[in-house]
Scaffold this motif. Sequence first.
Motif, PDB file in Angstrom:
ATOM      1  N   ALA A 120      -3.900 -20.080  -7.210  1.00  0.00           N
ATOM      2  CA  ALA A 120      -4.055 -19.009  -6.214  1.00  0.00           C
ATOM      3  C   ALA A 120      -5.166 -18.030  -6.587  1.00  0.00           C
ATOM      4  O   ALA A 120      -5.484 -17.137  -5.806  1.00  0.00           O
ATOM      5  CB  ALA A 120      -2.740 -18.260  -6.038  1.00  0.00           C
ATOM      6  N   LYS A 121      -5.765 -18.204  -7.737  1.00  0.00           N
ATOM      7  CA  LYS A 121      -6.884 -17.357  -8.163  1.00  0.00           C
ATOM      8  C   LYS A 121      -8.226 -18.042  -7.924  1.00  0.00           C
ATOM      9  O   LYS A 121      -9.272 -17.467  -8.190  1.00  0.00           O
ATOM     10  CB  LYS A 121      -6.744 -17.013  -9.647  1.00  0.00           C
ATOM     11  N   LYS A 122      -8.198 -19.271  -7.440  1.00  0.00           N
ATOM     12  CA  LYS A 122      -9.419 -20.045  -7.222  1.00  0.00           C
ATOM     13  C   LYS A 122      -9.805 -20.062  -5.748  1.00  0.00           C
ATOM     14  O   LYS A 122      -8.985 -19.836  -4.865  1.00  0.00           O
ATOM     15  CB  LYS A 122      -9.226 -21.498  -7.723  1.00  0.00           C
ATOM     16  N   GLY A 123     -11.060 -20.357  -5.497  1.00  0.00           N
ATOM     17  CA  GLY A 123     -11.539 -20.464  -4.112  1.00  0.00           C
ATOM     18  C   GLY A 123     -11.636 -19.114  -3.431  1.00  0.00           C
ATOM     19  O   GLY A 123     -11.635 -18.066  -4.073  1.00  0.00           O
ATOM     20  N   ASP A 124     -11.680 -19.160  -2.110  1.00  0.00           N
ATOM     21  CA  ASP A 124     -11.820 -17.953  -1.296  1.00  0.00           C
ATOM     22  C   ASP A 124     -10.568 -17.747  -0.458  1.00  0.00           C
ATOM     23  O   ASP A 124     -10.097 -18.675   0.206  1.00  0.00           O
ATOM     24  CB  ASP A 124     -13.023 -18.070  -0.352  1.00  0.00           C
ATOM     25  N   LYS A 125     -10.070 -16.525  -0.463  1.00  0.00           N
ATOM     26  CA  LYS A 125      -8.925 -16.188   0.374  1.00  0.00           C
ATOM     27  C   LYS A 125      -9.378 -16.198   1.828  1.00  0.00           C
ATOM     28  O   LYS A 125     -10.445 -15.680   2.152  1.00  0.00           O
ATOM     29  CB  LYS A 125      -8.391 -14.810  -0.014  1.00  0.00           C
ATOM     30  N   ASP A 135      -7.287 -26.952   2.926  1.00  0.00           N
ATOM     31  CA  ASP A 135      -7.043 -25.614   2.380  1.00  0.00           C
ATOM     32  C   ASP A 135      -5.665 -25.589   1.716  1.00  0.00           C
ATOM     33  O   ASP A 135      -4.809 -26.438   1.980  1.00  0.00           O
ATOM     34  CB  ASP A 135      -7.122 -24.555   3.475  1.00  0.00           C
ATOM     35  N   GLU A 188      -0.427 -16.423   1.084  1.00  0.00           N
ATOM     36  CA  GLU A 188      -1.853 -16.471   1.407  1.00  0.00           C
ATOM     37  C   GLU A 188      -2.360 -17.897   1.531  1.00  0.00           C
ATOM     38  O   GLU A 188      -1.705 -18.840   1.073  1.00  0.00           O
ATOM     39  CB  GLU A 188      -2.677 -15.731   0.356  1.00  0.00           C
ATOM     40  N   ARG A 190      -5.979 -20.237   0.851  1.00  0.00           N
ATOM     41  CA  ARG A 190      -7.240 -20.205   0.115  1.00  0.00           C
ATOM     42  C   ARG A 190      -8.024 -21.481   0.380  1.00  0.00           C
ATOM     43  O   ARG A 190      -7.456 -22.548   0.544  1.00  0.00           O
ATOM     44  CB  ARG A 190      -6.999 -20.045  -1.384  1.00  0.00           C
ATOM     45  N   ARG A 191      -9.349 -21.330   0.418  1.00  0.00           N
ATOM     46  CA  ARG A 191     -10.246 -22.468   0.619  1.00  0.00           C
ATOM     47  C   ARG A 191     -10.938 -22.769  -0.701  1.00  0.00           C
ATOM     48  O   ARG A 191     -11.633 -21.931  -1.264  1.00  0.00           O
ATOM     49  CB  ARG A 191     -11.254 -22.162   1.713  1.00  0.00           C
TER      50      ARG A 191
END
Length: 193
Positions: A120-125, A135, A188, A190-191
Amino acid sequence: MKRIGILLLLTLSLFSCKSSKRSKQKPSKDSQVVINAKRALDNYDNNLTNIEVIEEPNEPKLAEEADTKAIAITHYALQFEGVRYKWGGTTKAGMDCSGLVFESFRAHDILLPRISRDMAKKGDKITIRKAQEGDLLFFKTGNRRNTINHVGLVINTQKDIQFIHATTRGGVIISKLSETYWNDAFVEARRIL
């Protein structure tokens, strides 16, 4: 038409200021010759009126590449549907939610952390309205630490967002985000691609 194009290229090459050594080198795989037909016509003031310019992209479009990779990743994940749940599992013998996502991306040369809260800390929200196939969706499913502890991979966004994931009760299954349990636990999207 072909002759006109060849004559135009020859004329341009005669006025080129490159040395003969440089022009004899083999063009690289990524090189591309770009001709501005309008400027060539203006400069040489000839009466050509029908010049067809065909542009070929030098590199594949990144968005198309990501879409193709996303489809490949989701198809790979779908092969695990029905596999039983196994904490820490990453094979058809048993799999957990982050193991499913980790293996699906790893099979396509994308390394993610192994734990959902780290993923959940990787990619773009992104907003859920912008979610696309490939995604990731993250959830808090009532654990004591109130942290992200579940992840799913979006496989379809038609009508309702569907995602594949591994649950302790059902193993690897496909669920809809509109289901009350998953909608309430959703945190959330994330992409990665």
